[in-house]
Motif scaffolding. Structure first.
Motif, short mmCIF file in Angstrom:
data_model
loop_
_atom_site.label_atom_id
_atom_site.label_comp_id
_atom_site.label_asym_id
_atom_site.label_seq_id
_atom_site.Cartn_x
_atom_site.Cartn_y
_atom_site.Cartn_z
N VAL A 84 0.84 -1.19 0.00
CA VAL A 84 0.00 0.00 0.00
C VAL A 84 0.88 1.24 0.00
CG1 VAL A 84 -1.78 1.27 1.27
CG2 VAL A 84 -1.86 -1.24 1.18
N ARG A 85 1.89 1.24 0.91
CA ARG A 85 2.78 2.39 1.01
C ARG A 85 4.07 1.97 1.70
NH1 ARG A 85 2.33 7.44 4.84
NH2 ARG A 85 0.88 6.09 5.90
N VAL A 86 5.20 2.43 1.18
CA VAL A 86 6.50 2.18 1.80
C VAL A 86 6.87 3.40 2.61
CG1 VAL A 86 8.95 1.75 1.39
CG2 VAL A 86 7.24 0.63 -0.05
N LEU A 87 7.14 3.20 3.90
CA LEU A 87 7.55 4.31 4.76
C LEU A 87 9.07 4.40 4.89
CD1 LEU A 87 4.69 3.05 6.27
CD2 LEU A 87 5.07 5.21 7.38
N LYS A 88 9.75 3.25 4.74
CA LYS A 88 11.21 3.23 4.82
C LYS A 88 11.70 2.06 3.97
CE LYS A 88 15.06 2.76 8.09
NZ LYS A 88 15.42 2.50 9.50
N GLY A 89 12.80 2.28 3.27
CA GLY A 89 13.36 1.23 2.43
C GLY A 89 12.84 1.34 1.01
N LYS A 90 12.97 0.25 0.27
CA LYS A 90 12.53 0.26 -1.11
C LYS A 90 11.37 -0.70 -1.29
CE LYS A 90 15.97 -3.14 -2.41
NZ LYS A 90 16.98 -3.57 -3.29
N GLN A 91 10.65 -0.51 -2.37
CA GLN A 91 9.52 -1.37 -2.70
C GLN A 91 9.98 -2.82 -2.77
OE1 GLN A 91 6.29 -0.44 -3.46
NE2 GLN A 91 5.59 -2.44 -4.12
N PRO A 92 9.36 -3.73 -2.00
CA PRO A 92 9.77 -5.12 -2.07
C PRO A 92 9.47 -5.72 -3.44
CG PRO A 92 8.19 -4.77 -0.28
CD PRO A 92 8.31 -3.50 -1.03
N GLU A 93 10.45 -6.43 -4.00
CA GLU A 93 10.24 -7.08 -5.29
C GLU A 93 9.49 -8.40 -5.11
OE1 GLU A 93 13.84 -7.34 -7.54
OE2 GLU A 93 14.35 -5.27 -7.08
N GLN A 94 9.74 -9.08 -4.01
CA GLN A 94 9.04 -10.32 -3.75
C GLN A 94 7.72 -9.99 -3.05
OE1 GLN A 94 11.92 -9.45 -2.52
NE2 GLN A 94 12.10 -9.85 -0.37
#
Length: 161
Positions: A84-94
């Motif tokens: 839904v939304r990433v607050l920290k880090g990068k968008q998970p690929e898995q």
């Protein structure tokens, strides 16, 4: 008398589901989790994948003939999710996250949103949520915890003299 017995049984069975560890497990603060996690994201659990036939057979063996003085990790189901939304880090690929095997683990339900704290997976392709991951809903606790995480990730700018 029946009502009292029913209430006692209800609370006794509720308490049986509580996580018990020795020493007791203490939850880290949300700001500590925010500082130490590689990934913090709000996810929507789409589907829980069942155990594989091999994992089912292993579970059956363990419960029928448990090993003595051997530490084992029970197999877990996996949750398919959308971010839904990433607050920290990068968008998970898995798009798999490890579901809990015991009531002391993070346990996901289908069609629910969660704030997930995690480290980047090292050996598996599943994200392993950290203790402290919680469901996002409209409860006061959920909203206050989400606000605490967001404020610890975006501290106010100090006023310049």
């Amino acid at each position: 008398m029946r009502t009292v017995a029913l209430v006692v049984l209800t609370f006794a069975s509720f308490d049986a589901f509580a996580c018990r560890m020795n020493p007791p497990r203490t939850a880290p603060s949300y700001s500590d989790l925010a500082n130490t996690s590689d990934l913090i994201a709000i996810v929507h659990v789409e589907r829980i994948r069942p155990l594989s036939p091999e994992d089912e057979a292993f579970m059956e063996r363990v419960f029928i003939d448990p090993p003595v003085n051997v530490v084992i990790r029970l197999p877990t189901t996996s949750a398919e999710f959308s971010t839904v939304r990433v607050l920290k880090g990068k968008q998970p690929e898995q798009f798999l996250i490890q579901n809990g095997a015991t009531n002391c683990d993070v346990y996901f339900l289908e069609d629910k949103d969660y704030l997930v704290f995690a480290q980047w997976p090292s050996s598996s392709d599943e994200i392993v949520p950290l203790y402290g991951t919680f469901p996002i809903d409209q409860s006061q606790h959920s909203l206050a915890a989400l606000a605490e995480v967001e404020s610890s990730l975006n501290p106010p700018n100090p006023a310049r003299p």
